[in-house]
Design an enzyme around this catalytic site. Structure first.
Site, PDB file in Angstrom:
ATOM      1  N   GLU B 164       0.833  -1.236   0.027  1.00  0.00           N
ATOM      2  CA  GLU B 164      -0.026   0.298   0.112  1.00  0.00           C
ATOM      3  C   GLU B 164       0.733   1.269   0.011  1.00  0.00           C
ATOM      4  OE1 GLU B 164      -3.324   0.507  -0.433  1.00  0.00           O
ATOM      5  OE2 GLU B 164      -3.201  -1.739  -0.944  1.00  0.00           O
ATOM      6  N   SER B 250      19.355  -8.321  -8.158  1.00  0.00           N
ATOM      7  CA  SER B 250      18.173  -8.489  -8.929  1.00  0.00           C
ATOM      8  C   SER B 250      18.445  -9.395  -9.813  1.00  0.00           C
ATOM      9  CB  SER B 250      17.887  -7.032  -9.590  1.00  0.00           C
ATOM     10  OG  SER B 250      17.772  -6.225  -8.709  1.00  0.00           O
ATOM     11  N   HIS B 379       3.655 -10.045  -9.745  1.00  0.00           N
ATOM     12  CA  HIS B 379       5.322 -10.173  -9.742  1.00  0.00           C
ATOM     13  C   HIS B 379       5.941  -9.082  -8.719  1.00  0.00           C
ATOM     14  CE1 HIS B 379       9.613 -10.529 -10.318  1.00  0.00           C
ATOM     15  NE2 HIS B 379       9.644  -9.314 -10.830  1.00  0.00           N
ATOM     16  N   SER B 380       5.604  -7.762  -8.995  1.00  0.00           N
ATOM     17  CA  SER B 380       5.810  -6.827  -8.117  1.00  0.00           C
ATOM     18  C   SER B 380       4.844  -5.768  -8.205  1.00  0.00           C
ATOM     19  CB  SER B 380       7.452  -6.252  -8.430  1.00  0.00           C
ATOM     20  OG  SER B 380       7.361  -5.680  -9.793  1.00  0.00           O
TER      21      SER B 380
END
Lengths: 375, 487
Positions: B164, B250, B379-380
């Site tokens: 959020e 990453s 996923h993100s």
């Protein structure tokens, strides 16, 4: 990943008489290097004096690896075919002496070798990884660029893989074609977080390799494979280190500065001799460490001579010579009396039959020296 | 817990015939019989067998090196004249090749690309949180069970609130572990603190379990001066030396070959610990997956590889990722023992990881665990998964298949948890998180000097020059630069 003939030649000597001739001339030139050093009386060779033996470059590397393993029980040497002594004999005798747990073969997988080495180094070990030819380093490019180079930075210095040294033979060898001849140093010079080191001779190789192994940063160490057997000079038996990121003026001159590294220096020095016959005095600088590089030494030299020539075997476009040229123009613009000359490999894949055409030969350099001085 | 043991099929077949019955199901046609047996049983049998097998025929293994003799004897088949004649006949015809003797056959038979049956998935709790009859699992006491459940809830709330926060523009990016809380927490609980984690990125629960505070999570996501990574990486790229948790990067699967190197170091130091390296289903397609598995196997490095097979690599379903029966079957090809586990079953994950970890450390060899699960979140925050998968599928996994709900039923049925505790816990965690966000938002950013440090151990000259030059630029053009970064 080596092809048979090259291995055979490396193991059993040079097959072609032409190669042998070029080889011998390199040996002659490199012994002159040593004389230059001696005349300046500032080489580590001079400092160490006594117990020096004439050895070739692979033996000097081998000595350095022996010392590295001897002096630090947390050091490891590994790579493809490293166990039996390596395809270039650089790791001879190491596994017998230090055991198979510290000196060992790995599967044929460059990204695995470098990834494994990063993990090992991250645990406080000195991981000395061999990539059999610099031409085959690219599967490991991601591990080097995205992992090794950023390991310390991305963790806020909680973790580092500073104990990592990647050794790889690079450069022309007379018959290596596309995949046993390349000079990929420029790719790695674009990567903050690693160091790139290239020695020019046996004595330099030993001292610089020991410094690279012990440096608290990951180092890519390219070894001039043409010189493995051909370059012979006196190398101190003892444990010594040569500083990284310090260039060396190996020949003083007043009319033009020549900057190079590795095997190319011997060709450049030959050009210096010939230019001298025409009354041109050349200063020759061995950069040794390409990143982070010693701009000050080059800058000081160019401020003296007013002219700069850079030479490397790698293709000219995007080569590290471009970086040197741009930096020196920034710093010495008003002092420069001619455009910076670059004598480099052509922008073609490294060719087999056309190797003599591709290479930045002595006479190409000589022509560039003359035109730069006469500009 | 089971594994394929096809190399020793004859000894197992023999022992099964003489000592155990009935034989488990066969998977291939007769010549390629594989028997599935509980690992411990096979191990015991092998031990027993090798101890009585001294003096067995060595002739076929003349080429074996010293260390391989025991193995060779164990796999020898020359005493099995009463075995299946066809197999025996084929096994008697052997030929030496590098790597040892291999039986040959006059039948031209290809190994099937997939077994008749998929590898089953180890499970303890059914969907209603009842232990499945006959399942073997590690006992979990009240204290441990409640701690695990609370941690799973904490992880879920942290994900909701940070997600959020990203949606409100307070952080630049976030990535949830929703649906994978059991893998996160049960794995963490089953490990020793000394085990070193090489994460992919969907495993923050390990850090949480090990005591990384909600404030520390917030510091990283907000890139404050207290972020251990000094604000250099995107949110969720946690790392903590203190918690034996390597900093996340990453690129996918790059940590896997590194895991072999870290584990090799533990092995050389005779540590009672292993490396736990995570990857997702997509990661198994990377070359580094192959490199990591093969290096760990060859180097006999104590690595516990855990693949969270959640079905999706961003928008790519596993049907477009590989054609094998998932990931678990890849272990055997590398000579790595492996198990498939229901990743949404907290007790199954806990039990499997405990057992696997113990074997990795004791035997100093890698193991592969494939945990089947579902990525309930996108996923993100840069992804909207409703573009490529149906909402009701997501909803099904979010509710009916929720690992939290299933574990809660079991914990609650044991009388260790109740609805009041749930409400109170959720309220407390929510408050703590909102507070952590407030603190992080008010914190200073790392100072400018941290832009240049840690590239190398020391600042080289070029970085000195660039820092000096940048500081002059900042003086001239202050408005171009963020005001919360101290210069």
């Amino acid at each position: 990943m080596a092809f048979g003939s090259l291995r055979r030649i490396e193991r059993f000597g040079w097959a072609s008489s032409k190669l042998e001739q070029r080889g011998r001339s390199i040996v002659r030139r490199l012994s002159t290097f040593t004389e230059v050093d001696e005349s300046k009386k500032n080489s580590s060779h001079q400092e160490t004096g006594k117990s020096n033996k004439s050895v070739n470059l692979f033996s000097a590397i081998n000595q350095a690896l022996h010392i590295a393993l001897e002096t630090d029980p947390r050091s490891y040497v590994f790579g493809e075919d490293v166990g039996f002594g390596g395809v270039f004999r650089c790791t001879s005798g190491l596994s017998d002496r230090f055991g198979k747990r510290r000196v060992f073969n790995t599967p044929l997988c460059e990204q695995g070798i470098v990834g494994f080495a990063i993990g090992l180094a991250a645990m406080g070990n000195r991981a000395i990884a061999e990539i059999q030819f610099a031409d085959y380093i690219f599967p490991a490019f991601d591990q080097i660029v995205n992992e090794a180079a950023k390991f310390r930075y991305r963790s806020g210095n909680q973790f580092n893989c500073g104990g990592l040294t990647i050794r790889a033979p690079y450069g022309a060898v007379g018959h290596g074609g596309h995949y046993h001849s390349q000079s990929p140093e420029a790719f790695f010079c674009h990567v903050p977080g690693i160091k790139v080191v290239i020695p020019r001779s046996p004595q330099q190789a030993k001292g610089l390799l020991l410094s690279s192994i012990r440096d608290p940063n990951p180092v890519v160490f390219f070894e001039p494979k043409w010189l493995y057997r051909l370059a012979v000079e006196e190398v101190p038996d003892k444990d010594y280190m040569l500083p990284l990121s310090e260039a060396e003026v190996i020949r003083e001159g007043s009319d033009i500065t020549l900057v190079g590294w590795g095997a190319q220096l011997s060709i450049m020095e030959q050009a210096c001799f010939d230019a001298e016959k025409d009354g041109i005095s050349c200063e020759l600088i061995d950069l040794k460490t390409l990143i982070p590089w010693d701009k000050e030494t080059v800058e000081a030299s160019v401020n003296k001579t007013g002219r700069l020539l850079v030479s490397h075997e790698a293709p000219i476009t995007g080569g590290f010579g471009a970086e040197i040229a741009a930096s020196i123009v920034e710093r010495c613009f008003l002092r420069l009396e001619a455009p910076v000359a670059r004598v480099c490999g052509l922008d073609t894949p490294f060719p087999l039959v056309f190797e003599p055409h591709y290479m930045p030969t002595k006479n190409k350099i000589l022509d560039a020296i003359k035109s730069t001085v006469k500009y | 817990m089971a594994l394929w043991f096809s190399r020793s099929r004859n000894i197992i077949a023999h022992l099964v015939k003489t000592k155990i019955s009935p034989i488990n199901q066969s998977l291939f046609h007769a010549k390629y019989i594989s028997y599935k047996l509980p690992y411990e049983l096979v191990w015991e049998l092998r031990k027993e067998y090798s101890s009585t097998a001294t003096g067995m025929v060595f002739r076929r293994f003349e080429s074996a090196r010293a260390g391989e003799v025991e193995e060779a004897v164990t796999y020898s088949t020359s005493d099995y004249d009463d075995d299946d004649d066809e197999i025996n006949d084929a096994e008697n015809k052997t030929i030496d090749f590098p790597g040892g003797s291999v039986a040959f056959t006059q039948q031209m038979k290809f190994i099937s690309e997939s077994p008749d049956k998929r590898v089953p998935c180890y499970r303890v709790l059914d969907d209603d949180g009842y232990p499945i009859a006959g399942s073997t699992y590690e006992q979990v006491d009240k204290e441990m069970a409640v701690k695990m459940y609370k941690s799973m809830v904490t992880l879920q709330i942290m994900d909701n609130i940070f997600y959020e926060a990203q949606r409100q523009g307070r952080i630049s990016f976030y990535l949830t572990s929703m649906g994978e809380e059991a893998i996160n927490i049960a794995t963490a609980a089953a490990l020793s603190f000394d085990d070193i984690i090489l994460p992919q990125y969907r495993e923050p629960g390990i850090l949480l379990w090990r005591g990384f505070t909600l404030q520390e999570f917030a510091n990283q996501c907000f890139g404050t001066k207290d972020d251990y990574g000094k604000g250099r990486q995107m949110p969720i790229h946690y790392g903590s030396k203190q918690h034996n948790f390597f900093t996340i990067s990453s690129p996918i699967a790059t940590q896997l070959p590194q895991a072999a190197g870290v584990a090799y170091s533990l092995k050389m130091d005779n540590k009672e610990a292993c490396v736990v390296a995570f990857t997702g289903d997509g990661g198994t397609s990377e070359g580094d997956f192959h490199a990591g598995m093969n290096f760990a196997a060859v180097m006999e490095a104590p690595v516990l590889f855990i693949c969270r097979n959640n079905g999706w690599a961003i928008s790519t379903p596993i049907s477009e990722q590989f054609r094998s029966d998932g990931v678990v079957v890849k272990g055997q090809a590398y000579g790595i023992r492996s198990i498939r586990v229901d990743g949404n079953d907290t007790l199954a994950v806990y039990s499997a990881i405990r057992a696997a970890r113990e074997m990795v450390v004791r035997e100093q060899k890698p193991i592969l665990v494939e945990a089947l699960t579902y990525r309930v979140g996108h996923h993100s925050t840069s992804d909207d998964s409703t573009k490529y998968r149906p909402l009701d599928e997501i909803e099904h996994w979010k509710t009916a298949r929720s690992p939290l709900a299933r574990f809660r039923k079991w914990v609650q049925r044991n009388g260790w948890w109740n609805d009041e505790g749930e409400t109170e816990l959720r309220g407390t965690i929510r408050k703590q998180l909102l507070n952590a966000i407030q603190v992080a938002e008010k914190s200073e950013k790392p100072s400018l000097v941290d832009l240049f440090t840690d590239v190398y151990d020391n600042l080289p000259l070029n970085l000195h020059e660039q820092e000096k030059s940048l500081r002059e630029t900042i003086k001239r053009h202050q408005k171009d630069f963020p005001s919360d970064v101290p210069v």
